[in-house]
Write a protein that holds these residues in place. Structure first.
Motif, short mmCIF file in Angstrom:
data_model
loop_
_atom_site.label_atom_id
_atom_site.label_comp_id
_atom_site.label_asym_id
_atom_site.label_seq_id
_atom_site.Cartn_x
_atom_site.Cartn_y
_atom_site.Cartn_z
N THR A 40 0.86 -1.17 0.00
CA THR A 40 0.00 0.00 0.00
C THR A 40 0.90 1.22 0.00
O THR A 40 2.10 1.13 0.24
N ARG A 42 0.99 5.89 -0.87
CA ARG A 42 0.30 7.15 -1.15
C ARG A 42 1.15 7.99 -2.10
O ARG A 42 2.37 7.82 -2.18
N THR A 88 -4.27 7.32 -2.30
CA THR A 88 -3.60 6.15 -1.75
C THR A 88 -3.88 4.98 -2.69
O THR A 88 -4.76 5.05 -3.56
N GLU A 90 -3.39 0.39 -3.30
CA GLU A 90 -3.08 -0.95 -2.78
C GLU A 90 -3.12 -1.93 -3.94
O GLU A 90 -3.90 -1.79 -4.89
#
Length: 279
Positions: A40, A42, A88, A90
């Motif tokens: 994950t 950002r 963000t 993932e």
């Protein structure tokens, strides 16, 4: 004019090209990472900016790996501050790292255009003028840059050579006169906008008599622009053009012209400083 389908087709093609030039036959560094690894992270901006390019970022990740999930925290056209999180993400670590640079290239480039346009637009917000882009775009990025122009509060001129007439000095010379050029444009392209570039008040009179929709005042003095506005009196739209910069912009806008076209909106590009960070 730009429309959703035109933008969609251009976006798919230009993103595919940008990925091919970066990935080639495979990202060998990403293969250092276990294929099952997930991550994950950002993306942040390091400076104040106006954001543009969300759909290009989404298209990059879609073409690399459509299992990557993005969570946007900003909209195109939104002003952001340093260190603000833009989105963000993932997904598979390999895919995230492969897509990183291409995605950021699109977002930093288009946000740079939008940010510059917003700066110009703020300066003339007290007038009725509309600031227009030009065909002076980075090769292959025209549709994307013109989209970014609108995110920054400016407007699109013609998209290319196919959607509107812009009759310049050499066209006039080849046709014989401004009147002949406008008449031929009306014949072969009924319904399409006809604009004529003029270099003095006499040529302005000729373009008005010919019935041009828009008349470009190319490098007119401020005094002649003011005269042109009074002389035209709503019979055609007037567009100021030629070496207009942040120093001359406001005085030109205050003459009362309808449009100002500025090549610098798209050609003098400074990308926005962004950063992608994996958790």
């Amino acid at each position: 004019m730009l429309n959703d389908e035109l933008l969609r087709q251009s976006r798919i093609e230009s993103v595919a090209l940008s990925l091919r030039e970066d990935i080639g036959d495979g990202d060998i560094t990403a293969r250092l990472i276990a294929p099952e690894a997930r991550a994950t992270g950002r993306v942040i901006t390091r400076e104040a900016a106006v954001i543009a390019g969300r759909r290009w970022v989404e298209e990059v990740f879609r073409q690399v790996d459509d299992t990557v999930v993005l969570h946007w925290q900003v909209q195109d056209g939104q002003t952001v501050v340093p260190d603000q999180v833009l989105f963000t993400f993932e997904g598979p670590a390999r895919s995230l790292l492969t897509a990183e640079r291409t995605a950021l290239n699109w977002l930093q480039t288009l946000s740079g255009v939008a940010t510059a346009c917003a700066s110009y637009a703020r300066q003339v917000a007290h007038t009725k003028v509309r600031l227009l882009d030009t065909r002076k775009t980075l090769p292959g990025l025209r549709m994307a840059e013109k989209y970014a122009v609108t995110c920054g509060g400016c407007y699109n001129h013609r998209i290319g050579l196919w959607d509107a007439f812009l009759i310049k000095e050499n066209h006039i010379a080849a046709c014989g006169s401004i009147g002949a050029a406008v008449a031929e444009a009306r014949r072969i392209g009924p319904g399409r906008p006809v604009e004529v570039e003029t270099e003095n008040l006499d040529e302005l009179d000729q373009a008005l008599s010919a019935g041009a929709d828009i008349i470009m005042l190319d490098e007119f003095s401020l005094a002649d622009m003011t005269t042109a506005v009074a002389q035209t009196a709503g019979r055609a739209k007037l567009e100021a053009s030629g070496n207009i910069n942040e120093q001359t912009l406001v005085p030109v806008a205050e003459t009362g012209v309808d449009y100002i076209s500025i090549g610098a909106l798209t050609k003098h590009l400074r990308a926005t400083d962004l950063s992608m960070r994996l958790n």
